[in-house]
Scaffold this motif. Structure first.
Motif, PDB file in Angstrom:
ATOM      1  N   THR A  38       0.845  -1.200   0.000  1.00  0.00           N
ATOM      2  CA  THR A  38       0.000   0.000   0.000  1.00  0.00           C
ATOM      3  C   THR A  38       0.880   1.251   0.000  1.00  0.00           C
ATOM      4  O   THR A  38       2.001   1.244   0.499  1.00  0.00           O
ATOM      5  N   GLY A  39       0.357   2.309  -0.588  1.00  0.00           N
ATOM      6  CA  GLY A  39       1.121   3.548  -0.683  1.00  0.00           C
ATOM      7  C   GLY A  39       2.393   3.372  -1.493  1.00  0.00           C
ATOM      8  O   GLY A  39       3.425   3.975  -1.197  1.00  0.00           O
TER       9      GLY A  39
ATOM     10  N   GLY B 273       3.062   4.276  -4.532  1.00  0.00           N
ATOM     11  CA  GLY B 273       3.276   5.220  -5.606  1.00  0.00           C
ATOM     12  C   GLY B 273       4.461   6.140  -5.399  1.00  0.00           C
ATOM     13  O   GLY B 273       4.811   6.913  -6.299  1.00  0.00           O
TER      14      GLY B 273
ATOM     15  N   ARG C  21       7.297   2.659  -2.873  1.00  0.00           N
ATOM     16  CA  ARG C  21       7.844   2.419  -4.217  1.00  0.00           C
ATOM     17  C   ARG C  21       9.142   1.625  -4.140  1.00  0.00           C
ATOM     18  O   ARG C  21       9.337   0.668  -4.897  1.00  0.00           O
TER      19      ARG C  21
ATOM     20  N   ASP D  91      -2.225   2.539  -4.467  1.00  0.00           N
ATOM     21  CA  ASP D  91      -2.007   3.943  -4.109  1.00  0.00           C
ATOM     22  C   ASP D  91      -3.236   4.742  -4.499  1.00  0.00           C
ATOM     23  O   ASP D  91      -3.950   4.388  -5.450  1.00  0.00           O
TER      24      ASP D  91
ATOM     25  N   ALA E 209       1.097   5.479  -8.866  1.00  0.00           N
ATOM     26  CA  ALA E 209       1.004   4.019  -8.986  1.00  0.00           C
ATOM     27  C   ALA E 209       1.498   3.545 -10.342  1.00  0.00           C
ATOM     28  O   ALA E 209       2.284   2.587 -10.436  1.00  0.00           O
TER      29      ALA E 209
ATOM     30  N   ALA F 295       1.003   2.661   3.558  1.00  0.00           N
ATOM     31  CA  ALA F 295       0.301   3.932   3.378  1.00  0.00           C
ATOM     32  C   ALA F 295       0.153   4.658   4.717  1.00  0.00           C
ATOM     33  O   ALA F 295      -0.189   4.055   5.739  1.00  0.00           O
TER      34      ALA F 295
END
Length: 255
Positions: A13-14, A16, A21, A38, A44, A91
């Protein structure tokens, strides 16, 4: 055991930007098909392109990490993709460093929704599938603020302490299911997590009080330094690590 994620699907998650990443890139390098979750479509798809251009496998899932419908869609995409065996709950957002007396309901509720609700809901959604698939690994992003009191404001600090508790409970209860749950607790990291906060909104009085604690930090980390630890915890090489809250802060927590 090899540090490999070959033939496994991992949700990040998160993913991007930042730590997410970097983690997705390294997980793909280790052989995983990574689901890039994301809220930012551009972020993303940029991550997917980076991974694809390097010969890795990744698929984007755009949505709010705390929204149940978006979570269900992401998990379903992962199940359709292959053998879901990993989840990285990355995230999150910062607060404005305010103490409880000056934290608004809006700030408290937003930080808790994104930092805590998303982790709980994703964990709840994937656990049955990890068990069905023979086991897996969950890695949560806690923070130095999850193990000390002066690293952030009241909302962020409370949210990361909640992640520590959720990590330990999930780890112990599901140890017999071959599902491991650990948390990484970074100190300062050079990411864009602060970009969403207007510096003029920082609680100056609180930061003056906590400033001496911040001054003991050794250095800021790069996202790939966190990714190395996170991906290791996803692999079978970390088979006996469960319920750990691991600082990755350059020694700040040793001060």
């Amino acid at each position: 055991m090899a540090i490999s994620l070959a033939d496994r699907v991992v949700i990040v998650t998160g993913a991007g930007s930042g730590i997410g990443r970097a983690t997705a890139q390294l997980a793909a390098l280790r052989g995983a098909h990574v689901i890039i979750q994301d809220i930012s479509e551009a972020g993303a798809y940029d991550t997917v392109k980076i991974i694809s251009d390097s010969g890795g496998a990744a698929t984007a899932s755009i949505g709010d990490a705390s929204n149940q419908a978006d979570i269900d869609a992401t998990v379903e995409l992962a199940l359709q993709t292959g053998d879901l065996r990993g989840l990285v709950n990355n995230a999150g957002i910062m607060d404005n460093f305010a103490p409880a007396a000056r934290t608004t309901d809006e700030t408290w509720e937003r930080v808790m929704r994104i930092n805590v609700d998303s982790v709980f809901k994703y964990t709840r959604a994937v656990i049955p599938h990890l068990i069905e698939n023979g086991g897996g690994s969950i890695v949560n992003l806690a923070s130095a603020a999850g193990i000390r009191g002066a690293a952030a404001g009241a909302a962020y600090t409370a949210s990361k302490h909640a992640i520590v508790g959720l990590t330990r409970n999930t780890a112990y209860v599901h140890a017999g299911d071959n599902v491991r749950t650990n948390a990484v607790a970074p100190g300062g990291v050079e990411t864009n997590v602060m970009a969403a906060i207007d510096p003029s909104s920082y609680d100056a009085a609180a930061m003056e009080v906590t400033g001496p604690v911040h001054a003991t930090a050794v250095r800021s980390a790069q996202p790939d330094e966190l990714a190395q630890l996170i991906v290791f915890l996803l692999t079978d090489a970390a088979s006996n690590i469960n319920g750990a809250i691991i600082p990755s802060d350059g020694g700040w927590s040793a001060a």
